[in-house]
Design a protein around this motif. Structure first.
Motif, PDB file in Angstrom:
ATOM      1  N   LEU A   1       0.819  -1.202   0.000  1.00 46.40           N
ATOM      2  CA  LEU A   1       0.000   0.000   0.000  1.00 46.40           C
ATOM      3  C   LEU A   1       0.862   1.264   0.000  1.00 46.40           C
ATOM      4  O   LEU A   1       0.485   2.300  -0.547  1.00 46.40           O
ATOM      5  N   TYR A   2       2.021   1.131   0.590  1.00 46.64           N
ATOM      6  CA  TYR A   2       2.955   2.259   0.601  1.00 46.64           C
ATOM      7  C   TYR A   2       3.331   2.621  -0.834  1.00 46.64           C
ATOM      8  O   TYR A   2       3.371   3.786  -1.210  1.00 46.64           O
TER       9      TYR A   2
ATOM     10  N   GLY B   1       2.818   5.944  -3.348  1.00 51.44           N
ATOM     11  CA  GLY B   1       3.943   6.471  -4.127  1.00 51.44           C
ATOM     12  C   GLY B   1       3.552   6.680  -5.581  1.00 51.44           C
ATOM     13  O   GLY B   1       3.919   7.681  -6.208  1.00 51.44           O
ATOM     14  N   LYS B   2       2.767   5.730  -6.103  1.00 48.15           N
ATOM     15  CA  LYS B   2       2.317   5.852  -7.505  1.00 48.15           C
ATOM     16  C   LYS B   2       1.453   7.082  -7.710  1.00 48.15           C
ATOM     17  O   LYS B   2       1.502   7.732  -8.753  1.00 48.15           O
ATOM     18  N   VAL B   3       0.628   7.398  -6.710  1.00 47.19           N
ATOM     19  CA  VAL B   3      -0.202   8.604  -6.811  1.00 47.19           C
ATOM     20  C   VAL B   3       0.697   9.842  -6.853  1.00 47.19           C
ATOM     21  O   VAL B   3       0.499  10.739  -7.672  1.00 47.19           O
TER      22      VAL B   3
ATOM     23  N   TYR C   1      -8.362   8.582  -6.483  1.00 51.22           N
ATOM     24  CA  TYR C   1      -9.607   7.844  -6.267  1.00 51.22           C
ATOM     25  C   TYR C   1      -9.414   6.343  -6.481  1.00 51.22           C
ATOM     26  O   TYR C   1      -9.878   5.527  -5.690  1.00 51.22           O
ATOM     27  N   THR C   2      -8.703   5.987  -7.552  1.00 47.67           N
ATOM     28  CA  THR C   2      -8.444   4.560  -7.804  1.00 47.67           C
ATOM     29  C   THR C   2      -7.618   3.971  -6.666  1.00 47.67           C
ATOM     30  O   THR C   2      -7.885   2.856  -6.194  1.00 47.67           O
ATOM     31  N   ALA C   3      -6.623   4.736  -6.208  1.00 46.29           N
ATOM     32  CA  ALA C   3      -5.795   4.251  -5.104  1.00 46.29           C
ATOM     33  C   ALA C   3      -6.654   4.011  -3.869  1.00 46.29           C
ATOM     34  O   ALA C   3      -6.537   2.970  -3.198  1.00 46.29           O
TER      35      ALA C   3
END
Lengths: 319, 141
Positions: free
Chosen positions: A289-290, A294-296, A304-306
């Motif tokens: 999840l970390y 980071g991808k966001v 929102y997808t995250a």
């Protein structure tokens, strides 16, 4: 330890009661344990909220209201809230000054409380502290909010009767029709009514209330407007009798049940959302999840997808 | 101990109305991050002790400039004792104001943790509170 404190509190021990309030304020796990145990002893106290801008005279009015309640033999609890500094975490709690003459009265319990980061006019632990005072045996609990402006309306989720204290000359009739704080009062008090413009303020408030006549007629309670001069003890008898009139109306029209049902829903919702936030915050530290967060940050994924993925992975909930 | 969870009552017993010192201390402790409850001037020992109980404070700061400290402070200590609140165990009692050194010594022998005279640096008071609050029964447990 908690069991012992609760037993002592139920026997009327102020020291144990005070310590229980400290625990619900400082320690979330202990707060849960305490509330679970004392909940069966709560629900008896009538809760009166006093709100309004800083310096409008809330504490001084409260001092006089405590006296009225005591004259009727009621056991009185007070929770007076003042702000915590967002910069240092410190606080200066000074509401007690106005009520100190009651501090040696065995039938009065006054507790000062700091907001500790809450922004709605109350502290996070206020509702639990009210439960402690309720179980302790208070007949009426006055909750004085921090000095508020326009939008700190949490008191409406806590009190049975909301008294909004204002003073003459704070603004024109447009201020009176703005949304937020002006909508939550069951009773308006114009304190310091010996000042000029008190009648103008009264007129503007009455006019504002007349605009909503139909709503109030349907509901059965039109907010009352009362002029007081707290320091001179003027208007206090009338205020106290109107508070009791509102209580009587709430109870007779079954509105109190409705109000308490709404309040229970709000309270449970808040607890659930706190649980979720704390669970998710914990889980966000795990690798998968970390990386998602980071991808966001890197614009590889939208927030929102995250969030949807996180809800699914931590709570198994599809949003 | 996290300072914002340490509660301090600043009270002025007796009849003098010189509250500047008490307000300066209350404000400085606020800025240091403590939760300070200020009760105002002309407090009786009974009012102060009841406030200590209801507010469940960890520190009681007494400011007195009237010269009546050898009457009022021992009375407060006695009332605390009667309520089973032991100085330095349950609550830290500190004092400030115009208190001659001999009297300060006598008060410290009776249970006042420390007397801070005029000109005491605020850092010293904060440091003293930090160090000694951690030794209270409540925070050791």
């Amino acid at each position: 330890m908690i069991k012992d404190l609760i037993e002592r509190m139920l026997k009327g021990d102020k020291k144990a009661t005070a310590r229980l309030i400290t625990l619900v304020e400082n320690d979330e796990e202990k707060a849960r344990e305490i509330v679970k145990k004392i909940y069966p002893f709560t629900g008896k106290a009538y809760i009166v909220g006093i709100t309004g801008p800083p310096g409008s005279g809330k504490s001084t009015l409260l001092d006089k209201l405590i006296k009225k309640a005591r004259q009727e033999g009621k056991i009185v609890g007070v929770i007076a809230i003042d702000p915590t500094s967002p910069f240092t975490g410190g606080a200066l709690l000074g509401d007690r000054i106005r009520m100190q003459r009651h501090s040696t009265d065995p039938g009065v319990f006054i507790r000062s409380m700091a907001t500790r980061g809450s922004l709605g006019g109350l502290a996070k632990a206020t509702n639990d502290a009210i439960k402690v005072l309720d179980a302790y045996g208070c007949d009426v609990i006055f909750v004085e909010t921090v000095g508020v402006g326009q939008i700190e309306v949490d008191i409406v989720k806590t009190a049975d009767t909301v008294v909004l204290v204002t003073v003459p000359g704070l603004g024109d009739d447009i201020q009176a029709i703005k949304a937020g704080l002006m909508e939550i009062a069951d009773i308006f008090v114009i304190n310091k009514a010996d000042k000029e413009e008190a009648d103008k303020t009264l007129f503007e408030l009455e006019l504002m209330l007349d605009l909503e006549r139909e709503k109030f007629e349907k509901r059965g309670w039109r907010p009352k407007v009362i002029k007081t001069v707290a320091t001179l003890n003027k208007g206090i008898d009338e205020l106290w009798s109107v508070i009791k009139e509102h209580e009587k109306w709430l109870k007779s029209a079954d509105k109190l049940k409705e109000k308490r049902r709404f309040r229970a829903e709000e309270e449970v919702k808040t607890i659930v959302s706190d649980f979720i936030v704390s669970k998710v915050s914990k889980e966000l530290k795990n690798n998968e999840l970390y990386e998602l967060v980071g991808k966001v940050a890197n614009r590889e994924l939208d927030p929102y997808t995250a969030a949807e993925l996180i809800m699914e992975k931590t709570l198994g909930v599809k949003v | 101990m996290e300072r914002s969870k340490v509660r301090i009552l600043i009270a002025k017993p007796g009849l003098d109305g010189h509250d500047r010192g008490a307000k300066v201390i209350a404000r400085a402790l606020r800025d240091a991050g403590f939760e300070v409850i200020y009760t105002g001037i002309r407090q009786t020992p009974e009012q102060i002790v009841e406030s200590v109980i209801q507010e469940d404070v960890d520190v009681l700061g007494l400011s007195i400039l009237s010269g009546a400290h050898m009457v009022l402070i021992p009375k407060i200590l006695k009332l605390l004792e009667e309520k089973d609140l032991k100085p330095n165990e349950d609550v830290l009692v500190i004092a400030g104001g115009i208190i001659p050194p001999d009297d300060a010594q006598a008060l410290e022998n009776m249970g006042v943790a420390k007397v801070f005279g005029p000109g005491s640096p605020i850092e010293e008071i904060i440091g003293f509170i930090d160090e000694n609050v951690a030794k209270l029964k409540k925070f050791r447990a």
